[in-house]
Each structure stands twice: as C-alpha cells, then as structure tokens.
Design a protein around this motif. Structure first.
Motif, short mmCIF file in Angstrom:
data_model
loop_
_atom_site.label_atom_id
_atom_site.label_comp_id
_atom_site.label_asym_id
_atom_site.label_seq_id
_atom_site.Cartn_x
_atom_site.Cartn_y
_atom_site.Cartn_z
N ARG A 342 -9.79 2.31 9.44
CA ARG A 342 -8.42 1.79 9.39
C ARG A 342 -7.98 1.50 7.96
O ARG A 342 -6.84 1.80 7.57
N VAL A 343 -8.87 0.94 7.16
CA VAL A 343 -8.54 0.69 5.76
C VAL A 343 -8.35 2.01 5.02
O VAL A 343 -7.43 2.15 4.20
N SER A 344 -9.19 2.99 5.31
CA SER A 344 -9.04 4.31 4.69
C SER A 344 -7.72 4.95 5.09
O SER A 344 -7.05 5.60 4.28
N SER A 345 -7.33 4.77 6.35
CA SER A 345 -6.06 5.34 6.80
C SER A 345 -4.89 4.69 6.07
O SER A 345 -3.90 5.35 5.74
N LEU A 346 -4.99 3.38 5.80
CA LEU A 346 -3.95 2.71 5.02
C LEU A 346 -3.88 3.29 3.62
O LEU A 346 -2.79 3.49 3.06
N ASP A 347 -5.03 3.57 3.04
CA ASP A 347 -5.11 4.20 1.72
C ASP A 347 -4.36 5.53 1.72
O ASP A 347 -3.45 5.77 0.91
N PHE A 348 -4.72 6.42 2.64
CA PHE A 348 -4.08 7.74 2.69
C PHE A 348 -2.60 7.63 3.02
O PHE A 348 -1.77 8.37 2.47
N LEU A 349 -2.26 6.72 3.91
CA LEU A 349 -0.86 6.58 4.34
C LEU A 349 0.02 6.14 3.18
O LEU A 349 1.12 6.68 2.99
N MET A 350 -0.44 5.19 2.39
CA MET A 350 0.37 4.69 1.29
C MET A 350 0.43 5.67 0.13
O MET A 350 1.50 5.97 -0.38
N SER A 351 -0.73 6.19 -0.28
CA SER A 351 -0.75 7.04 -1.47
C SER A 351 -0.10 8.39 -1.20
O SER A 351 0.79 8.83 -1.93
N TYR A 352 -0.50 9.06 -0.12
CA TYR A 352 0.07 10.37 0.18
C TYR A 352 1.44 10.25 0.83
O TYR A 352 2.30 11.13 0.67
N GLY A 353 1.68 9.16 1.55
CA GLY A 353 2.96 9.00 2.23
C GLY A 353 4.12 8.80 1.28
O GLY A 353 5.25 9.21 1.56
#
Length: 404
Positions: A342-353
């Motif tokens: 979940r923390v990794s998904s937040l990472d990808f969501l914010m940076s790539y999003g």
C-alpha cells in the motif's frame, strides 16, 4: 566515510531473485514497448496521432486506477498471486488490442485500459515481493540490478523493435508484448510473507491504513514530495521544451537524441555505482542526486555547446538512480511488511500520477509566460524540493541507519 563495497554474497546467485528479476524485466520491456509500437503504427498510418493519444491516455488511466487497488490486494493476499493475475490481465489484453487497433478505437481503448491496469497492478506487488524474496543486506544490490535492466532496455530496445518492425507488423509486435506479460506473470517465485487474516474493512479503509503507515515515516513523505515535484516540473518541462530547443537553437534532432541517450547512460552508471556503494548518509546522497535534475532545465536556458547539454543530462541521469536505489531499499526496510504494497502504491500513484498533469500544464505555461520563465521556475523547484526534504531529520538515512 562510506562503506566502499557490499560484503554480502551477490544477489545474482539467488535463483529466486533471478526469476523475480526476469519477470520484472519482462514487465519493464512490455511497459516501455507499447507506446513505441503504437508510435510505429502511426508511422505506418494504421493509427492517427489523435488515436495514439487516446490509447496512451487510456493506458495511463488504467494504470492510475489499478495502483491503489493493487496495493490493498497485495497486502491482503499473496503478492505472487497479485503479480500472476496482473500479468495475465495485460497478456490477455494484448491480442485484443492487436485485433482492434486501427479498426475500432473504442475496443482498442478498452484493451489499452486493461493493459494499463495490469501494469499498474503489478508494480506495488513486485516491490513488496522483492522484500520477501531478497535478504535485507542484499536488497540494495537487488534494486540496483532491477534498475539496470530498465536502463539497458531503454538503450537497446528502440533499435531492436525498429528492426523487428521491418519484418513483423504492428499486430505481431503487440502479440510479442503479450508474451512478455505472460512471462512476467509466470516467472516470479513464491514469496515468504504470510497473508494476514481478512480484516473485514473496505478497500478505502485499508488504503488509508497504508497512508497512515506512510505518515509514520517523515522521511518518506518528504522524499515522495520532492520526487513528485521534480517529476511534475523538471521532467515535464524538459520533455516538452528539450525537443523545441534541439530543433530551434541547434537545428538538429541529434541534441535531443544525444541528451536522452546520455540521461539513460548516466542512470545506468548510477545504478552500477549504487550496487556496490553504501554511503553513510544514504538519504542525503539520494536527495542530492535528485536535485541534480535541476541542471537539466537550467542548461536549456543557456546558449551552450550541444556537448554541454548532453553532459548535463548524463549528470541528471546519474543523480536519479543515486536516489532511486536507496529510496526503494529504504522503503522495503522501514515500512511495516504487511503494509508495504500500500505504501509502494502511494509512491507510484503520487510520483507517476502527477507526471501527466505536469505535461498537460507545461505547454500552456510556456505560451503564457515564455519558455525561459518556465525553465527557471522548474529548475528552482528541482533544487529546492530535495533541499527542503533534506531538512527533515530522518531523511539523512531515509529512516533508521543500516548497521555497519
């Protein structure tokens, strides 16, 4: 003082890691290849430029929608199973896209959404699975090896794909992408993490639990903010303005090609360096590397020799993997294992999003304020954001320092 070398056995001797590395490499090639292959379809007049934009937007939408859902699923169920189903979804979408590309834009877009969803769903699961498969003292090597595969792919794949396009049509190349996703689905080893019993909470509640876990780590929030700022401004500005500078100031596309190649080579050198080097202040080293990207928009302001532009992009590439490798390693080390996906998904969501938003805003900003003002603003942000992140005390080591 720094640790000059890693004394633990090479992670490349681990069969489990090699299987995981092969799977992530296959998914990385497939992810990179889709926009390139669709671009070739535009050149062959199978697609229009507008249709290409719609398909790429559809893939991005699928990616962003799937990332947070996958983060929850990968913490709720076995990470290996999430990777399997993610890869199978993308693999199944490839032949559908091959059939309808150039024939039905609606059905092709649905297939692109599905492929993007599979791509987005596998990212948090792969990151969490790495922490299960690789021993803690080998994770920096492992993350460096995965980053190296991405950089080598970026260097080699365009030429190989262009050669394949001489003998294989767009549909055949899309089927090849499907085969890569099938390999990504089937190759990873089983993880060692135990599955937590169902909590009975909904997806939103469980995702917010991951956000709360991220908030427990001030270095993570600071680093993620810096990374997101650099991607949304520096990456976007140079992505839009570098081609214009290459054409209008230097009168050749060679500067564009040279800068992008130098960036990739620099990043590859950074990954090779971080496979062996463990600086005492890993977080500050990473944030310093991230700040080096500020020179990329800055150099586009100046009437310098093309070699200077290319050299600056090589330095920016070096810096980005000085950040990436310790960043992923620290996240896998510091975050509660049951909430890592979940923390990794937040990472990808914010940076790539935020990247598409930055790209969408840069062109209007250039029109309104001029390229010079935009480049100065982006350069300042790229320098300032990592510097501010470095002021957070725990950012020095991205959490608890590793013991010597």
């Amino acid at each position: 003082m720094v640790h000059d070398t890693v004394r633990s056995p090479s992670v490349l001797r681990s069969t489990q890691f090699l299987r995981l590395w092969t799977a992530t490499t296959a998914s990385g090639i497939a992810t990179w290849a889709l926009p390139f292959v669709l671009g070739l379809a535009v050149l062959s007049r199978s697609l229009t430029a507008v249709e290409l934009g719609i398909l790429l937007a559809a893939r991005t939408a699928g990616f962003l929608a799937a990332v947070p859902i996958s983060g929850v699923l990968a913490d709720r169920y076995a990470r290996r199973q999430v990777v399997l189903w993610s890869g199978l979804i993308s693999a199944a979408a490839a032949p559908v896209l091959a059939v309808f590309v150039g024939n039905s834009l609606v059905l092709a877009a649905i297939a692109a959404i599905a492929m993007g969803a599979g791509q987005g769903a596998c990212r948090p699961a792969f990151s969490a699975l790495t922490a299960e498969v690789v021993e803690p003292d080998q994770r920096q090597q492992a993350n460096a090896a995965m980053t190296m595969s991405i950089r080598v792919t970026t260097l080699v794949a365009p030429g190989l794909t262009a050669l394949l396009a001489l003998v294989v049509n767009t549909q055949g190349l899309l089927l090849g992408i499907g085969a890569l996703w099938l390999a990504a689905a089937l190759m990873p080893p089983a993880g060692t993490g135990s599955v937590a019993p169902p909590s009975g909470a909904g997806f939103v509640t469980e995702f917010l639990d991951g956000v709360r876990e991220a908030r427990r780590h001030p270095w993570f929030l600071a680093g993620l903010g810096a990374l997101s700022a650099v991607i949304a401004t520096g990456y976007s500005a140079t992505g839009v303005i570098l081609p214009l500078v290459s054409r209008d100031r230097y009168g050749t596309e060679a500067v564009l090609a040279g800068a992008l190649t130098a960036y990739t080579l620099g990043a590859l050198a950074g990954a090779v360096l971080m496979a062996r080097w463990r600086p005492r202040a890993a977080g500050w080293t990473g944030l310093f590397g991230l700040a080096l990207y500020g020179f990329a928009p800055l150099v586009l302001l100046l009437p310098v020799h093309p070699v200077v532009v290319i050299a600056v992009y090589a330095i920016a590439g070096l810096g980005i993997d000085l950040f990436n490798v310790p960043w992923f390693t620290a996240t896998q080390r510091e975050v509660e294992p049951s909430k890592l996906a979940r923390v990794s998904s937040l990472d990808f969501l914010m940076s790539y999003g935020l990247a598409p938003i930055g790209l969408a805003l840069i062109a209007p900003a250039v029109t309104a304020y001029g390229a010079g003002a935009v480049l100065i603003a982006c350069s300042v942000i790229c320098f300032a954001a990592p510097a501010l992140a470095a002021l957070v005390p725990s950012s020095r080591d991205f959490g608890t320092p590793e013991k010597a």
